[in-house]
Structure formats: structure tokens, C-alpha cells
Design an enzyme around this catalytic site. Structure first.
Site, PDB file in Angstrom:
ATOM      1  N   TYR A  61       0.854  -1.199   0.000  1.00 54.95           N
ATOM      2  CA  TYR A  61       0.000   0.000   0.000  1.00 54.95           C
ATOM      3  C   TYR A  61       0.878   1.232   0.000  1.00 54.95           C
ATOM      4  O   TYR A  61       1.854   1.309   0.753  1.00 54.95           O
ATOM      5  CB  TYR A  61      -0.901  -0.001   1.231  1.00 54.95           C
ATOM      6  CG  TYR A  61      -1.822   1.212   1.323  1.00 54.95           C
ATOM      7  CD1 TYR A  61      -2.859   1.388   0.405  1.00 54.95           C
ATOM      8  CD2 TYR A  61      -1.649   2.165   2.320  1.00 54.95           C
ATOM      9  CE1 TYR A  61      -3.702   2.497   0.488  1.00 54.95           C
ATOM     10  CE2 TYR A  61      -2.491   3.266   2.413  1.00 54.95           C
ATOM     11  CZ  TYR A  61      -3.515   3.424   1.489  1.00 54.95           C
ATOM     12  OH  TYR A  61      -4.350   4.518   1.575  1.00 54.95           O
ATOM     13  N   ASP A 108       9.217   2.963   0.200  1.00 55.93           N
ATOM     14  CA  ASP A 108       8.126   3.592   0.940  1.00 55.93           C
ATOM     15  C   ASP A 108       8.316   3.198   2.399  1.00 55.93           C
ATOM     16  O   ASP A 108       7.930   2.108   2.819  1.00 55.93           O
ATOM     17  CB  ASP A 108       6.772   3.122   0.403  1.00 55.93           C
ATOM     18  CG  ASP A 108       5.612   3.776   1.154  1.00 55.93           C
ATOM     19  OD1 ASP A 108       5.837   4.339   2.248  1.00 55.93           O
ATOM     20  OD2 ASP A 108       4.474   3.711   0.646  1.00 55.93           O
ATOM     21  N   LYS A 161       3.782   8.984   9.027  1.00 56.74           N
ATOM     22  CA  LYS A 161       3.505   8.375  10.329  1.00 56.74           C
ATOM     23  C   LYS A 161       4.461   8.843  11.441  1.00 56.74           C
ATOM     24  O   LYS A 161       4.255   9.907  11.982  1.00 56.74           O
ATOM     25  CB  LYS A 161       3.425   6.859  10.161  1.00 56.74           C
ATOM     26  CG  LYS A 161       2.219   6.536   9.252  1.00 56.74           C
ATOM     27  CD  LYS A 161       1.838   5.098   9.070  1.00 56.74           C
ATOM     28  CE  LYS A 161       0.538   5.046   8.244  1.00 56.74           C
ATOM     29  NZ  LYS A 161       0.532   4.122   7.130  1.00 56.74           N
TER      30      LYS A 161
HETATM   31  C1  LIG Z   1      -0.031   4.667   5.740  1.00 57.42           C
HETATM   32  C2  LIG Z   1       0.803   4.438   4.526  1.00 57.42           C
HETATM   33  C3  LIG Z   1       0.806   5.342   3.449  1.00 57.42           C
HETATM   34  C4  LIG Z   1      -0.142   6.498   3.360  1.00 57.42           C
HETATM   35  O1  LIG Z   1       0.083   7.447   4.333  1.00 57.42           O
HETATM   36  P1  LIG Z   1      -1.135   8.441   4.741  1.00 57.42           P
HETATM   37  O2  LIG Z   1      -0.501   9.389   5.693  1.00 57.42           O
HETATM   38  O3  LIG Z   1      -2.201   7.585   5.312  1.00 57.42           O
HETATM   39  O4  LIG Z   1      -1.558   9.106   3.474  1.00 57.42           O
HETATM   40  C5  LIG Z   1       1.706   5.129   2.433  1.00 57.42           C
HETATM   41  N1  LIG Z   1       2.542   4.069   2.449  1.00 57.42           N
HETATM   42  C6  LIG Z   1       2.559   3.181   3.448  1.00 57.42           C
HETATM   43  C7  LIG Z   1       3.537   2.055   3.427  1.00 57.42           C
HETATM   44  C8  LIG Z   1       1.668   3.321   4.511  1.00 57.42           C
HETATM   45  O5  LIG Z   1       1.641   2.400   5.481  1.00 57.42           O
END
Ligand SMILES: *Cc1c(COP(=O)(O)O)cnc(C)c1O
Length: 420
Positions: free
Chosen positions: A142, A237, A265
Site C-alpha cells: 500500500y 516507501d 507516520k
Molecule cells: C499509511 C501508509 C501510506 C499512506 O500514508 P497516509 O498518511 O495515510 O496518506 C503510504 N505508504 C505506506 C507504506 C503506509 O503504510
């Protein structure tokens, strides 16, 4: 009817599904979501006054627990100085310097407001810098909800049973090529199908939105080599893994250098923040120096920067903190493996996941074999015992510095009583 249920009834009238993000709904596990009134350390208290041991941690930011005193003090101090100026501030410089000091190879960053925005911007930069259009992503990873990444994304979408989103154009989807996590041959096949067209490979270095699936030895190294061979950029990511797997995130832990890294995060300490960064030569493609346009009214917001700085200052060089959390996570994983028959528990660092399937779980296809109905029963069993897990199978358990050995024991004892 309890207060949470009453709030949910009201919420459903004015918020789609009663929530502002689908992962908060309890659709995958049944029942009404808990409305949280407050939180402290590793505990959250709902609108009915019931307290839960929290293994979600706001989906990652709460590595130091809720209401960390230093973060709270820094935020309050920043608030008194003004909420937003739309002009440059010292904290943004400090934040960028600190991140570059902590993450190996990081030379420049651009702050944004969410992980989604950071991914979207990093992909534009990769395309701008390479002059190519295609992106390779992995099924079940994701990367936020930008159009091109909603092509069989994992996490909330996976759980909701809609493998891609309506509203995403065929054009946006066509520029995303899907490969299989922990399967280098699938990546090579994508590259060879479109030689010279791939701008970047984007990967969660530890897949943490299909449950938790660590990279097999050689996988990340193999991605690095394939990207070099085909002239594409490698994007990590690290929205979950950044500053969580180690002070320098997955880059430090696995020793593989991506070209661009995406954060979110933890770097906001609970405030809405994202960032992307890489080498100076790549980052200088971004406006106002370069031709890749990207902007943000609230980017580098003083309160968010204050929270992030207070968070990262406590993490920098703090090996003992990481070792302590990891030891508890390993003990919890071992305990859960023994407590519940027929499950597979993957754990790395402070991330773990109980898959309701016989293992091993090393790919997305393996993860999908989980018995999600059984996970739902397990979730409700634990919730009844005051333990708040992710309300969906394909999510991580997030441990933090506040979780104690007693918390771990209590969790294992509760799991032993599960007969579902
Ligand atoms: C949570 C998440 C996102 C998206 O971040 P948001 O602040 O919710 O837009 C992107 N990549 C990964 C791996 C994530 O866990």
C-alpha cells in the site's frame, strides 16, 4: 446503547461509513467501531470509559506511546508561537537536518502533509528525473490512495474486497505495472516487457499492509540491481518502517540504498506529516530549483515539525530503545504462536502479524490464504478482554516503547483463551 454505538449512528448520517478512513471501520471484523476519547502511553479509552491496551498506535506514529511528554510539550510550545505562517521557519531546517543525519544516504528532503502526498510527489519526481512514465509496484503493498497506486492495493482495499478503486482512470492504472513481493523474477519480467519505460520501482521494504511480510534475503538487493540494470529509480516507501525498524529505518537495517525514500507516520509524532527525500542531485529536480512542480500551503507546519523533532530527537542513536521493543515483540510473537493453534506469526522489529493460516507467509498469495472470518472472531475475543488490535487481518500489530512485559503476558493469556 453505549456511547460509541450512539456516536456511530450519528456518524453514519454525516460521514461515509461513519468514519474518515476505511481502516477505522469494523466492517472486516463486525460490530460498531469504538470512538476513542483519549489515550495515554499504551492505552486508549473509548467514549464509554472502557480502556484498551493499544496495538494500533495510530497505525504507526505512536512508537513512544500516546502523550509522550516531550512531544506534547514541544507541540504546546509551538502552538503558542502561531499555528501557520506560509513562510519558511527554523524548525523545518532542523527537521531536514535531523532526518538526513539519521537516514543513511539521505541528503535532502521535502516535507508534505501525508504519506499519500509524499508517495504521489516522489513518483512525479521519479518520472520527471528519468523522463519515463511507468511505475512497478507490488501487489498487496500500500502506498496511499493516489490514483496510480490504487491498482490492486492492499490494506483497507484488500480487506473491503475491492481490488481496485472506482474513479481511477484506465490511463492512470495503465502506468502502474504489478509485480509480486519477494519474487524478483516477476520484477524482471515487468522490466523486460517494457524496456526503457520504467521510471521507478516502489516497494515497502517490509510489506506491512498485507499483514507483515519481511523481505527474503537478497530481495531488496535484487531490486537495487534490477533498477540499476534497467536505469530505473528504486523508491523505498518507509511510511511505516522509517524510524521504526532502526533509527535509520529499513535503509539502515537492510543496508540497501534506494534512490528516493518516502516517510510519514512516525515523523509527525501524531501530527499529519509526510516527506520524501534522496540525493541532492535528484531532489534538485523539485521546484523551485527544478522543473518538477510540488507545493503545499501547510507543508512544514510549525506544530507538526515540533512534534516530529521531539519524536526523532528521542530516537536518534537510541539503540537500547529499539532493542527493548524488539525483544518484547519477539516474545509476544513466540507466545502467540504457541497460544493459538494453526496460525503463522511474522515478526520483524516492532511489527508483527498473526496470520490465520498454516505458514509460511512469505508472499501476498500466502497472506491471502488467511481465514479472515477466524481473524474477526479473534479480534472480537481480544477486544472483549480490553485488547485493541487492528480491525482487519491484513494489518500490522505495532509495538512501542510503552508496551511492558506485563502487557505482553496479558496479551498472550488472552489469546490462549481464544477457541474460535
Ligand atoms: C499509511 C501508509 C501510506 C499512506 O500514508 P497516509 O498518511 O495515510 O496518506 C503510504 N505508504 C505506506 C507504506 C503506509 O503504510
Amino acid at each position: 446503547m453505549g456511547k460509541s454505538e450512539a456516536l456511530f449512528e450519528r456518524a453514519k448520517k454525516v460521514l461515509p461509513g461513519g468514519v474518515n478512513s476505511p481502516v477505522r471501520a469494523f466492517n472486516a471484523v463486525g460490530g460498531a467501531p469504538r470512538f476513542i476519547a483519549s489515550a495515554e502511553r499504551e492505552f486508549m479509552t473509548d467514549a464509554d470509559g472502557k480502556t484498551y491496551l493499544d496495538y494500533v498506535g495510530s497505525w504507526g506514529p505512536m512508537l513512544l506511546g500516546h502523550r509522550d511528554p516531550a512531544v506534547e510539550a514541544a507541540v504546546l510550545e509551538a502552538v503558542r508561537g502561531g499555528l501557520s505562517f506560509g513562510a519558511a521557519t527554523e524548525r523545518e531546517v532542523e527537521m531536514a537536518e535531523l532526518m538526513c543525519r539519521m537516514v543513511p544516504g539521505l541528503e535532502m528532503v521535502r516535507m508534505v502533509n501525508s504519506g499519500t502526498e509524499a508517495v504521489m510527489s516522489a513518483l512525479r519526481l521519479a518520472r520527471g528525473a528519468t523522463g519515463r512514465d511507468k511505475i512497478i509496484k507490488f501487489t498487496g503493498c500500500y502506498h496511499g490512495h493516489s490514483d496510480g497506486m490504487l491498482v490492486k492495493a492492499g490494506s483497507g482495499l484488500l480487506t473491503n474486497g475491492t481490488p481496485d478503486s472506482s474513479g481511477v482512470t484506465a490511463g492512470a492504472a495503465a502506468d502502474t505495472l504489478l509485480a509480486e513481493y519477494n519474487d524478483l523474477a516477476s520484477v524482471r519480467a515487468r522490466f523486460e516487457a517494457e524496456p526503457g519505460a520504467v521510471a521507478a520501482v516502489i516497494v515497502e521494504p517490509v510489506a506491512a499492509n498485507m499483514g507483515v511480510v519481511p523481505p527474503e534475503p537478497g530481495f531488496l538487493e535484487g531490486l537495487r540491481a534490477l533498477c540499476d540494470e534497467f536505469g530505473a529509480l528504486l523508491i523505498f516507501d518507509e511510511v511505516i518502517t522509517g524510524f521504526r525498524l532502526a533509527p535509520g529505518g529499513a535503509v539502515e537495517r537492510f543496508g540497501v540504498r534506494p534512490d528516493l525514500t518516502v516517510f510519514g507516520k512516525i515523523i509527525g509524532g501524531g501530527m499529519p506529516v509526510g516527506a520524501y527525500g534522496g540525493s541532492r542531485s535528484l531532489m534538485e529536480h523539485v521546484s523551485p530549483v527544478g522543473p518538477v512542480y510540488q507545493a503545499g500551503t501547510l507543508s512544514g507546519n510549525p506544530v507538526a515539525m515540533a512534534a516530529g523533532l521531539a519524536m526523532l530527537w528521542q530516537l536518534e542513536g537510541n539503540r537500547a530503545l529499539y532493542e527493548g521493543i524488539e525483544a518484547k515483540a519477539a516474545r509476544l510473537a513466540a507466545g502467540l504462536r504457541e497460544a493459538i493453534p494453526g496460525v503463522t506469526v511474522n515478526q520483524i522489529g516492532s511489527l508483527l502479524c498473526v496470520f490465520f493460516t498454516e505458514g509460511p507467509v512469505r508472499t501476498y498469495a500466502d497472506a491471502r490464504r488467511s481465514d479472515t472470518a477466524r481473524y474477526g472472531r479473534y479480534f472480537r475475543h481480544m477486544l472483549d478482554r480490553g485488547i485493541y488490535l487492528a480491525p482487519a487481518q491484513f494489518e500490522a500489530m505495532f509495538l512501542g516503547a510503552c508496551h511492558t512485559d506485563e502487557d505482553v503476558d496479558r496479551t498472550i493469556e488472552a489469546a490462549k483463551a481464544f477457541r474460535g
